[in-house]
Design a protein around this motif. Structure first.
Motif, mmCIF file in Angstrom:
data_model
loop_
_atom_site.group_PDB
_atom_site.id
_atom_site.type_symbol
_atom_site.label_atom_id
_atom_site.label_comp_id
_atom_site.label_asym_id
_atom_site.label_seq_id
_atom_site.Cartn_x
_atom_site.Cartn_y
_atom_site.Cartn_z
ATOM 1 N N ARG A 144 12.458 93.607 -31.715
ATOM 2 C CA ARG A 144 12.305 93.240 -33.010
ATOM 3 C C ARG A 144 13.821 92.711 -33.545
ATOM 4 O O ARG A 144 14.637 92.813 -33.097
ATOM 5 C CB ARG A 144 11.997 94.391 -33.748
ATOM 6 C CG ARG A 144 12.683 95.785 -33.725
ATOM 7 C CD ARG A 144 14.210 95.781 -33.738
ATOM 8 N NE ARG A 144 14.867 96.949 -34.273
ATOM 9 C CZ ARG A 144 16.090 96.986 -34.771
ATOM 10 N NH1 ARG A 144 16.684 95.915 -35.098
ATOM 11 N NH2 ARG A 144 16.680 98.283 -34.920
ATOM 12 N N ALA A 155 15.514 92.584 -37.611
ATOM 13 C CA ALA A 155 15.330 93.449 -38.816
ATOM 14 C C ALA A 155 16.369 92.941 -39.689
ATOM 15 O O ALA A 155 17.310 93.711 -40.041
ATOM 16 C CB ALA A 155 15.431 94.731 -38.453
ATOM 17 N N PRO A 156 16.238 91.497 -40.334
ATOM 18 C CA PRO A 156 16.946 91.323 -41.222
ATOM 19 C C PRO A 156 17.063 91.768 -42.542
ATOM 20 O O PRO A 156 15.960 92.363 -43.148
ATOM 21 C CB PRO A 156 16.735 89.812 -41.475
ATOM 22 C CG PRO A 156 15.145 89.505 -41.330
ATOM 23 C CD PRO A 156 14.878 90.792 -39.987
ATOM 24 N N SER A 157 18.142 92.015 -43.452
ATOM 25 C CA SER A 157 18.208 92.538 -44.734
ATOM 26 C C SER A 157 18.307 91.372 -45.593
ATOM 27 O O SER A 157 18.853 90.445 -45.607
ATOM 28 C CB SER A 157 19.414 93.238 -44.951
ATOM 29 O OG SER A 157 19.412 94.242 -43.894
ATOM 30 N N GLU A 217 14.055 94.327 -43.735
ATOM 31 C CA GLU A 217 14.741 95.860 -44.186
ATOM 32 C C GLU A 217 15.346 95.717 -45.838
ATOM 33 O O GLU A 217 16.448 95.541 -46.216
ATOM 34 C CB GLU A 217 16.048 95.974 -43.329
ATOM 35 C CG GLU A 217 15.402 96.198 -41.903
ATOM 36 C CD GLU A 217 16.320 97.189 -40.968
ATOM 37 O OE1 GLU A 217 17.439 97.093 -40.988
ATOM 38 O OE2 GLU A 217 15.369 97.942 -40.078
ATOM 39 N N TYR A 243 19.818 103.446 -44.548
ATOM 40 C CA TYR A 243 19.343 102.561 -43.632
ATOM 41 C C TYR A 243 19.253 103.132 -42.248
ATOM 42 O O TYR A 243 18.082 103.108 -41.561
ATOM 43 C CB TYR A 243 20.688 101.299 -43.147
ATOM 44 C CG TYR A 243 20.738 100.985 -41.696
ATOM 45 C CD1 TYR A 243 19.708 99.865 -41.329
ATOM 46 C CD2 TYR A 243 21.818 101.330 -40.921
ATOM 47 C CE1 TYR A 243 19.874 99.625 -40.147
ATOM 48 C CE2 TYR A 243 21.874 100.920 -39.737
ATOM 49 C CZ TYR A 243 20.850 100.002 -39.200
ATOM 50 O OH TYR A 243 20.835 99.758 -37.816
ATOM 51 N N VAL A 290 15.525 102.851 -40.384
ATOM 52 C CA VAL A 290 15.449 102.260 -39.119
ATOM 53 C C VAL A 290 15.184 103.093 -37.989
ATOM 54 O O VAL A 290 14.055 102.282 -37.068
ATOM 55 C CB VAL A 290 17.133 101.652 -38.651
ATOM 56 C CG1 VAL A 290 17.854 102.556 -38.119
ATOM 57 C CG2 VAL A 290 17.023 100.323 -38.095
ATOM 58 N N ARG A 293 20.900 94.048 -31.092
ATOM 59 C CA ARG A 293 21.571 93.573 -32.489
ATOM 60 C C ARG A 293 22.838 93.289 -32.465
ATOM 61 O O ARG A 293 23.459 93.281 -31.172
ATOM 62 C CB ARG A 293 21.135 94.567 -33.503
ATOM 63 C CG ARG A 293 21.763 95.944 -32.853
ATOM 64 C CD ARG A 293 21.124 96.961 -33.858
ATOM 65 N NE ARG A 293 21.586 98.463 -33.407
ATOM 66 C CZ ARG A 293 21.303 99.645 -33.611
ATOM 67 N NH1 ARG A 293 20.347 99.519 -34.722
ATOM 68 N NH2 ARG A 293 21.527 100.602 -33.217
ATOM 69 N N LEU A 308 26.940 96.848 -35.238
ATOM 70 C CA LEU A 308 26.035 98.126 -35.389
ATOM 71 C C LEU A 308 26.234 99.294 -34.268
ATOM 72 O O LEU A 308 25.508 100.136 -34.355
ATOM 73 C CB LEU A 308 24.382 97.476 -35.669
ATOM 74 C CG LEU A 308 24.438 96.961 -36.888
ATOM 75 C CD1 LEU A 308 22.940 96.191 -36.853
ATOM 76 C CD2 LEU A 308 24.405 98.174 -38.171
HETATM 77 N N1 GLU Z 1 19.148 95.274 -41.472
HETATM 78 C C1 GLU Z 1 20.401 95.207 -40.654
HETATM 79 C C2 GLU Z 1 21.237 94.201 -40.827
HETATM 80 O O1 GLU Z 1 20.782 93.093 -41.117
HETATM 81 C C3 GLU Z 1 20.007 95.233 -39.085
HETATM 82 C C4 GLU Z 1 19.172 96.692 -38.473
HETATM 83 C C5 GLU Z 1 19.269 96.586 -37.129
HETATM 84 O O2 GLU Z 1 18.959 95.508 -36.185
HETATM 85 O O3 GLU Z 1 19.112 97.746 -36.734
HETATM 86 O O4 GLU Z 1 22.210 94.397 -40.381
#
Ligand code: GLU
Length: 307
Positions: free
Chosen positions: A9, A11-13, A45, A171, A175, A189, A193
């Motif tokens: 996946r 998962a952009p904010s 996200e 978050y 997540v 990712r 993170l």
């Molecule tokens: N939404 C997060 C971001 O844009 C990424 C989250 C993830 O990949 O766990 O930094």
């Protein structure tokens, strides 16, 4: 090796347009899942309205398509999933793995992390401001796809928010609830993170207690892209958005940053092919064993923010 059950996946904010760092994560997470015959999901996200930019979610999705980064199934929007986060929090609270906290940041100023003041209950007269996860104190370890074996002692970390003082879901909770709900088997990712992973593994284990065991995904953390002085490309460093008109050369740039070989086939493809065709070839040629882990400094992709 074909692994049709693999689910990756991105998962952009929606806090701005897609920049080179997010493109790197999108390309790598898609290649990693599809190379083994799996599926690739996109999850928006959008849980932090104060940081969001109107139109950014649509813009990100259109940009992904323009880069040939087509996703499987429907995009999940976290803003539609409040009920699921509430249910998970209630479950954690009744199992004693979440607790109300009345502290504000200034109450633990100068400490490396939240010291657990409200762990055994709110002090008399103190009102709850947020809900925190009670870390298990266990060691959390995983074999990172790119970085090898990593371990953290959660006893040395701070209990973290699940529901924030401003009323928004945190978050970390969203997540984990969503990676579980979507059956994600690999989380690829940015390296920024990395420190979230032991927290998420601890939360995952807590949810496993209440909801039945679901195996944790594999985690892989990519190199962090930085400005020349070493600040992460982000909204704060005014990261330059990627332009669909330059899709072929930008995929090529990202391909190199991911340590991948520019074979003859690759070189000729990026001249005449569409972004979708280039991404198809990228999926075929993907080699997870060469992905670097050191941060990379780039000129012209962001500006240093004032100290
Ligand atoms: N939404 C997060 C971001 O844009 C990424 C989250 C993830 O990949 O766990 O930094």
């Amino acid at each position: 090796m074909a692994d049709r059950g693999a689910v990756g996946r991105f998962a952009p904010s929606p806090t701005g347009r897609l920049h080179l760092g997010s493109l790197l994560a999108a390309v790598a997470s898609r290649c990693q899942a599809l190379h083994r015959g799996g599926r690739w999901l996109v999850r928006m996200e959008d849980l932090d309205p104060p940081r969001e930019v109107p139109g950014a979610a649509d813009d990100i999705l259109r940009t992904l398509e323009g880069f040939g980064l087509h996703w499987d199934g429907e995009v999940v929007f976290q803003s539609q999933r409040h009920g699921a986060y509430r249910e998970a929090l209630d479950e954690l609270s009744s199992g004693g793995q979440a607790y109300p906290c009345g502290c504000s940041r200034k109450d633990w100023l100068g400490q490396p992390h939240y010291p657990g003041t409200c762990r055994s209950g709110l002090a008399l007269g103190m009102a709850a401001r947020m809900q925190r996860h009670r870390l298990s104190g266990r060691r959390r370890e995983w074999t990172d796809v790119y970085r090898g074996h990593l371990a953290y002692e959660t006893a040395q970390l701070g209990d973290f928010p699940l529901l924030r003082a401003d009323g928004h879901w945190a978050y970390q909770l969203a997540v984990v609830v969503d990676d579980r709900m979507q059956g994600v088997t690999e989380v690829i990712r940015g390296g920024d993170l990395l420190d979230s992973t032991p927290l998420q593994l601890d939360l995952w284990a807590a949810l496993n207690e209440g909801r039945g065991v679901q195996p944790t995904p594999q985690y892989g953390h990519l190199p962090i892209l930085q400005t020349l002085s070493g600040q992460k490309l982000s909204k704060q460093t005014l990261a330059r958005p990627v332009d669909v008109a330059e899709a072929a050369s930008l995929i090529d740039l990202v391909w190199g940053l991911l340590g991948q070989q520019r074979t003859d086939e690759w070189r000729s493809a990026i001249v005449g092919a569409t972004p979708s065709e280039i991404m198809g070839l990228a999926v075929d040629l993907w080699d997870e064993s060469v992905v670097p882990t050191e941060p990379v400094q780039l000129q012209g992709w962001g500006q240093d923010s004032p100290p």
